[in-house]
Design a protein around this motif. Structure first.
Motif, PDB file in Angstrom:
ATOM      1  N   PHE A 122       0.831  -1.046  -0.080  1.00 45.99           N
ATOM      2  CA  PHE A 122       0.025   0.051   0.064  1.00 45.99           C
ATOM      3  C   PHE A 122       0.784   1.314   0.157  1.00 45.99           C
ATOM      4  O   PHE A 122       0.634   2.136  -0.759  1.00 45.99           O
ATOM      5  N   THR A 123       1.861   1.362   0.844  1.00 46.71           N
ATOM      6  CA  THR A 123       2.884   2.466   1.044  1.00 46.71           C
ATOM      7  C   THR A 123       3.614   2.581  -0.433  1.00 46.71           C
ATOM      8  O   THR A 123       3.765   3.677  -0.708  1.00 46.71           O
ATOM      9  N   LEU A 126       0.879   3.998  -2.859  1.00 47.66           N
ATOM     10  CA  LEU A 126       0.560   5.369  -2.471  1.00 47.66           C
ATOM     11  C   LEU A 126       1.746   6.326  -2.783  1.00 47.66           C
ATOM     12  O   LEU A 126       1.508   7.274  -3.499  1.00 47.66           O
ATOM     13  N   ASP A 127       2.959   6.031  -2.374  1.00 50.52           N
ATOM     14  CA  ASP A 127       4.300   7.165  -2.449  1.00 50.52           C
ATOM     15  C   ASP A 127       4.361   6.858  -4.237  1.00 50.52           C
ATOM     16  O   ASP A 127       4.337   8.228  -4.605  1.00 50.52           O
ATOM     17  N   THR A 129       2.069   6.847  -6.282  1.00 50.18           N
ATOM     18  CA  THR A 129       0.996   7.695  -7.092  1.00 50.18           C
ATOM     19  C   THR A 129       0.902   9.199  -6.688  1.00 50.18           C
ATOM     20  O   THR A 129       1.046   9.932  -7.590  1.00 50.18           O
ATOM     21  N   PHE A 130       1.697   9.222  -5.609  1.00 45.93           N
ATOM     22  CA  PHE A 130       1.377  10.922  -5.100  1.00 45.93           C
ATOM     23  C   PHE A 130       2.786  11.506  -5.436  1.00 45.93           C
ATOM     24  O   PHE A 130       2.965  12.922  -5.558  1.00 45.93           O
TER      25      PHE A 130
END
Length: 136
Positions: A122-123, A126-127, A129-130
């Protein structure tokens, strides 16, 4: 006088993260998820010590950090109270989004991933993507 909000700190002594930072992070998460709202009273240092068996100075250090960031305020003789939230309305008012994430986690567990695996995946997503947001 306001009741203590329903936040219970969980200390992971093996995480490598300083105990006071765990309290800060968990408080911020509660603010993001709407568990804590402006006006809520945080548990007293004594209540946290009784629940977690950590040093009272550690709790006070965490609360001072939250106060320095403008998230809480200490009121002498009354306790420490939430000043503002961190959550966006979508975090607490979008049940379908939460349901989709819950389903994804269920599928990940069925595929044999443990909590650390899910967190790492997930991290990473998430990282990445952002990261694109930061480059623009």
């Amino acid at each position: 006088m306001a009741e203590s909000a329903a936040v219970e700190f969980r200390i992971d002594r093996r995480s490598g993260v300083a105990t006071y930072l765990q309290i800060v992070q968990q408080t911020k998460q509660a603010l993001r998820l709407g568990v804590l709202e402006p006006g809520d009273r945080l548990p007293t240092a004594r209540e946290v010590v009784e629940a977690t068996a950590i040093n009272p100075n550690t709790v006070l250090k965490a609360y001072r950090e939250l106060e320095r960031e403008g998230l809480v305020e200490a009121r002498r003789g009354l306790g420490t109270f939430v000043r503002r939230t961190l959550g966006s309305a979508a975090v607490t008012t979008d049940p379908p989004l939460r349901a989709e994430l819950t389903e994804w986690i269920r599928r990940a567990r069925t595929a044999g991933l443990d909590k650390d695996d899910v967190s790492a995946l997930f991290t990473d997503v998430l990282d990445s993507t952002f990261k694109g947001d930061q480059d623009s």
